[in-house]
Scaffold this active site. Structure first.
Site, short mmCIF file in Angstrom:
data_model
loop_
_atom_site.label_atom_id
_atom_site.label_comp_id
_atom_site.label_asym_id
_atom_site.label_seq_id
_atom_site.Cartn_x
_atom_site.Cartn_y
_atom_site.Cartn_z
N HIS A 49 -1.42 -3.77 28.06
CA HIS A 49 -0.89 -5.11 27.74
C HIS A 49 0.12 -5.56 28.80
CE1 HIS A 49 -2.50 -5.79 23.66
NE2 HIS A 49 -2.41 -4.48 23.52
N HIS A 73 -8.02 4.19 21.38
CA HIS A 73 -7.73 4.16 19.95
C HIS A 73 -8.54 3.04 19.30
CE1 HIS A 73 -4.93 1.15 21.45
NE2 HIS A 73 -4.61 0.79 20.22
N ASP A 114 -8.73 -4.94 19.50
CA ASP A 114 -8.58 -5.49 20.85
C ASP A 114 -8.89 -4.44 21.93
OD1 ASP A 114 -6.11 -4.31 19.95
OD2 ASP A 114 -5.08 -5.23 21.64
N HIS A 144 -8.06 0.21 17.56
CA HIS A 144 -7.72 -1.20 17.32
C HIS A 144 -8.75 -2.13 17.95
CE1 HIS A 144 -3.24 -0.17 16.40
NE2 HIS A 144 -4.02 -0.05 15.35
ZN LIG Z 1 -3.23 -0.78 19.51
#
Ligand SMILES: [Zn+2]
Length: 263
Positions: A175, A62, A66, A64
């Site tokens: 994460h 996706h 990071d 984003h």
């Molecule tokens: Zn994300």
């Protein structure tokens, strides 16, 4: 192979810690590598150099920063495929993919199927190979992504779909949120001894400086409250908290996600 690496067939999977709590996952076969969600080019370059690896593909889940922040730099000096969601406009993607598409990394000897799993974002995808899932920010151990573009209904459906994958599928979340998620899970889904065992194991792994990941689909079905929103225990906690008993798994999920945002 060191004790932080895992292996699926001939592919070694290596976590590259980045930022505060991200993992950029390297897939290695011989001296070739692919990377999933390279948010930081320097971390990837260091990981490749340390092991003498040649980067041959990039997979993105996706948009984003990071997860994609390192792409432009990584492809500046390389002519390699960059796979990413067709529905997102991500700089550097030269192989846009959508539901059901096949991502064939022939040089690494691995083939993924693309699953569209909207919710965290509207255009989020996951990569699935036999025994191996890269869910991006859709599924975490004992948790799930926030709603940052998609709807609760979308994320609920996406998580149910992932929960239906074979139980022995290894899940490489992006994460290291597991301990915080488990602290929430203890409140949201009390009286779950398997979850408590997973907490003890994760605390030991973190104390030893190791990732809590990968997890498995089978474990997440048992310990992840966001996959258990149809369970009477979780519905009961939501009913106590909100004063309204959820009518179904989706209502319970939406309330649970909103609660976790402020936990
Ligand atoms: Zn994300």
């Amino acid at each position: 192979m060191n004790d932080q690496h895992s292996k699926i067939g001939s592919i070694e999977i290596i976590p590259l810690p980045a930022f505060r709590d991200n993992y950029l996952w390297l897939l290695r076969c011989g001296q070739l590598a692919a990377v999933v969600d390279p948010g930081d080019a320097a971390v990837v370059e260091d990981g490749l150099a340390a092991q003498g690896l040649d980067l041959c593909a990039i997979l993105l889940t996706h948009h984003h920063a990071d997860h994609v922040g390192g792409v432009t730099e990584l492809i500046a000096s390389r002519d390699i495929p960059v796979f990413g969601p067709a529905a997102a406009d991500i700089q550097g993607v030269n192989n846009p993919v959508a539901e059901g598409d096949e991502v064939s990394l022939d040089r690494l000897g691995i083939r993924f199927r693309v699953l569209e799993v909207p919710g965290h974002t509207a255009s989020h995808i996951a990569y699935l190979a036999p025994g191996l899932l890269f869910p991006g920010d859709t599924l975490f151990s004992a948790g799930c992504g926030r709603l940052l573009g998609g709807t609760a209904a979308q994320l609920h459906a996406s998580l149910r779909r992932l929960a239906d994958l074979p139980g022995d599928t290894a899940v490489y979340c992006t994460h290291e949120y597991t301990l915080a998620n488990l602290a929430f899970a203890r409140v949201a889904d009390p009286g779950n001894p398997e979850r408590d065992e997973w907490l003890v194991e994760c605390e030991a792994r973190r104390d030893a400086g190791r990732p809590t990941l990968p997890t498995t689909i089978a474990r997440e079905r048992r310990v992840n409250p966001f996959l258990r929103t149809g369970e009477p225990a979780v519905m009961g906690v939501i009913a106590d908290r909100t004063g309204v008993r959820p009518r179904d798994s989706l209502e319970c999920f939406a309330a649970l996600r909103a609660w976790k945002d402020v936990f």
